[in-house]
Design a protein around this motif. Sequence first.
Motif, PDB file in Angstrom:
ATOM      1  N   GLN A 188      24.853  41.499  48.702  1.00  0.00           N
ATOM      2  CA  GLN A 188      24.908  42.835  49.280  1.00  0.00           C
ATOM      3  C   GLN A 188      24.097  43.828  48.455  1.00  0.00           C
ATOM      4  OE1 GLN A 188      28.895  44.253  49.852  1.00  0.00           O
ATOM      5  NE2 GLN A 188      28.282  46.019  51.085  1.00  0.00           N
ATOM      6  N   LYS A 189      23.292  44.623  49.101  1.00  0.00           N
ATOM      7  CA  LYS A 189      22.542  45.665  48.424  1.00  0.00           C
ATOM      8  C   LYS A 189      23.499  46.718  47.905  1.00  0.00           C
ATOM      9  CE  LYS A 189      18.947  49.158  49.117  1.00  0.00           C
ATOM     10  NZ  LYS A 189      18.020  49.782  50.086  1.00  0.00           N
ATOM     11  N   PRO A 190      23.420  47.091  46.620  1.00  0.00           N
ATOM     12  CA  PRO A 190      24.340  48.098  46.069  1.00  0.00           C
ATOM     13  C   PRO A 190      24.228  49.429  46.801  1.00  0.00           C
ATOM     14  CG  PRO A 190      23.244  46.902  44.308  1.00  0.00           C
ATOM     15  CD  PRO A 190      22.560  46.501  45.587  1.00  0.00           C
ATOM     16  N   CYS A 211      43.827  52.451  44.204  1.00  0.00           N
ATOM     17  CA  CYS A 211      43.444  51.340  43.330  1.00  0.00           C
ATOM     18  C   CYS A 211      41.982  51.420  42.881  1.00  0.00           C
ATOM     19  CB  CYS A 211      43.716  50.012  44.018  1.00  0.00           C
ATOM     20  SG  CYS A 211      45.459  49.625  44.172  1.00  0.00           S
ATOM     21  N   PRO A 212      41.579  52.518  42.238  1.00  0.00           N
ATOM     22  CA  PRO A 212      40.189  52.618  41.786  1.00  0.00           C
ATOM     23  C   PRO A 212      39.905  51.687  40.614  1.00  0.00           C
ATOM     24  CG  PRO A 212      41.462  54.441  40.909  1.00  0.00           C
ATOM     25  CD  PRO A 212      42.378  53.686  41.855  1.00  0.00           C
ATOM     26  N   SER A 213      38.660  51.234  40.504  1.00  0.00           N
ATOM     27  CA  SER A 213      38.219  50.448  39.350  1.00  0.00           C
ATOM     28  C   SER A 213      36.721  50.651  39.151  1.00  0.00           C
ATOM     29  CB  SER A 213      38.546  48.958  39.507  1.00  0.00           C
ATOM     30  OG  SER A 213      37.842  48.404  40.604  1.00  0.00           O
ATOM     31  N   ILE A 214      36.253  50.347  37.966  1.00  0.00           N
ATOM     32  CA  ILE A 214      34.846  50.522  37.592  1.00  0.00           C
ATOM     33  C   ILE A 214      34.300  49.181  37.118  1.00  0.00           C
ATOM     34  CG2 ILE A 214      33.232  51.706  36.037  1.00  0.00           C
ATOM     35  CD1 ILE A 214      34.461  53.585  38.016  1.00  0.00           C
ATOM     36  N   THR A 215      33.083  48.849  37.515  1.00  0.00           N
ATOM     37  CA  THR A 215      32.466  47.611  37.033  1.00  0.00           C
ATOM     38  C   THR A 215      32.212  47.707  35.533  1.00  0.00           C
ATOM     39  OG1 THR A 215      30.307  48.509  37.731  1.00  0.00           O
ATOM     40  CG2 THR A 215      31.426  46.980  39.227  1.00  0.00           C
ATOM     41  N   PRO A 216      32.164  46.574  34.837  1.00  0.00           N
ATOM     42  CA  PRO A 216      32.000  46.584  33.383  1.00  0.00           C
ATOM     43  C   PRO A 216      30.757  47.330  32.899  1.00  0.00           C
ATOM     44  CG  PRO A 216      32.661  44.411  34.112  1.00  0.00           C
ATOM     45  CD  PRO A 216      32.373  45.202  35.352  1.00  0.00           C
ATOM     46  N   ASP A 217      29.693  47.349  33.707  1.00  0.00           N
ATOM     47  CA  ASP A 217      28.484  48.072  33.308  1.00  0.00           C
ATOM     48  C   ASP A 217      28.558  49.554  33.640  1.00  0.00           C
ATOM     49  OD1 ASP A 217      28.225  48.076  36.061  1.00  0.00           O
ATOM     50  OD2 ASP A 217      26.474  46.750  36.106  1.00  0.00           O
ATOM     51  N   GLY A 218      29.669  49.986  34.235  1.00  0.00           N
ATOM     52  CA  GLY A 218      29.869  51.391  34.534  1.00  0.00           C
ATOM     53  C   GLY A 218      29.077  51.912  35.721  1.00  0.00           C
ATOM     54  N   LYS A 219      28.472  51.032  36.518  1.00  0.00           N
ATOM     55  CA  LYS A 219      27.566  51.481  37.579  1.00  0.00           C
ATOM     56  C   LYS A 219      28.245  51.737  38.920  1.00  0.00           C
ATOM     57  CE  LYS A 219      23.336  49.340  35.792  1.00  0.00           C
ATOM     58  NZ  LYS A 219      22.229  48.391  36.102  1.00  0.00           N
ATOM     59  N   TYR A 220      29.376  51.056  39.192  1.00  0.00           N
ATOM     60  CA  TYR A 220      29.958  51.150  40.528  1.00  0.00           C
ATOM     61  C   TYR A 220      31.463  51.402  40.481  1.00  0.00           C
ATOM     62  CZ  TYR A 220      25.434  49.217  41.604  1.00  0.00           C
ATOM     63  OH  TYR A 220      24.081  49.018  41.668  1.00  0.00           O
TER      64      TYR A 220
END
Length: 305
Positions: free
Chosen positions: A43-45, A267-276
Motif C-alpha cells: 500500500q502506498k503510504p 487506540c492510536p499508535s505510532i510506527t517505530p520510525d515515527g512516520k505514521y
Amino acid sequence: MKNKIGLLLLVLVFTMFFNSCNTKKNESKDSGPTTMENPYFGQKPPGLIPEVFAPGIVSINGRNESGISFSPDLDEVYFTVNKKDEETAIYFSKRKGNKWTPAKRANFTNGKKNEELYPFVGLNDKRIYFTALDSIFSDEKIWYVNRLEDSWSDAIQLDSPLNDDLVFYINQAKNGDLFYTNISKRKMYYAPNRNGEFPEVQEVELEFGHHGFISPSQEYLLVYTQNKENEKRKDHDIYVCFKEKDGTWTKPIRFGNEVNSNFNEGCPSITPDGKYLFFTRSNDEDGLSNLYWVSTTIIEKLRPK
C-alpha cells in the motif's frame, strides 16, 4: 462476544472503536492471499488524509481490528482481532523477502489465558508486550514473550508493580520506559526503565485521556476520550499532548476532522520510525472497526508555536 474489545474500552467509562471515511474494507478470508510486496503490504503510504490500512488483508469486514504494532525493522506486524462469538486474539504477519505471510493468530499464552490483545513490539529489548486476561474487568495484566529467530518464548507475566492493578494498552519509548492505562484508576501511568527492569510506576499527569501511546522520543503522547468540545456528542476522539521543557504535558489538543469524525476513533499508535499514526474508526457495518493510518505530519501541525 460481538464487540468484546469495545467492552474493554468501556472500562474507563469510555466506549470505543472507530469511524468514518467512506472507504469500505474489501471482503477476504483470514487464510486468503495476504502475501504482498513490502513495505506496507504493497500500500502506498498516506499523506494528511487517513486511509484504511491494508483493506482485505489486515482490515477485514465483519470483525474489529485495533492496537497495531510494527517491529523496529518494519518486517513484522501484530494487531488485535475480535470476531463475533470468538475470544479476542492477537494476529501477526511477517515479511519474508519482499512478501508478507498470511496473517494468523499468535496464541502467545498457549491457552493459559482466554484472551490476548493490544500487542506492542519492543523497540530495543526483543520483547512483544501484550495484555492477557480470562475475564473482563477482573484480571487484565501485562505479559510478554521474547522474540526468537522464527518463534517466541513462553509467555511471562511482567514482574513489575504495574501489574499490581488491572492494566492494559502497554507501549514503550525508545529509552525503554513503559506507558500504559490503569483500568482501576482510569488514568495513564508509566514505568521508567531501570536497566531492563520496571521497579516503580508513576502517574502521567494529564487533564484527561486514556489508551495513551507515547511517541518513540517521548515528545508527545496520544490519547483518546469522549469528545470534549460538544457535550451532546457521545463519540470518542483522539487528542495529542505535547511534552513541555519542564517535563509537564500540554492540555490535550483534539485532532481535526481529518482524523476525528462523528464515529468513534481510538487506540492510536505510532510506527517505530515515527512516520505514521495508526488508529481505529468504527464506520464499518454493525459499528465494527477499521484500522486507519495517516502521516504524523498531521501531529506536527498541532504543536503549539
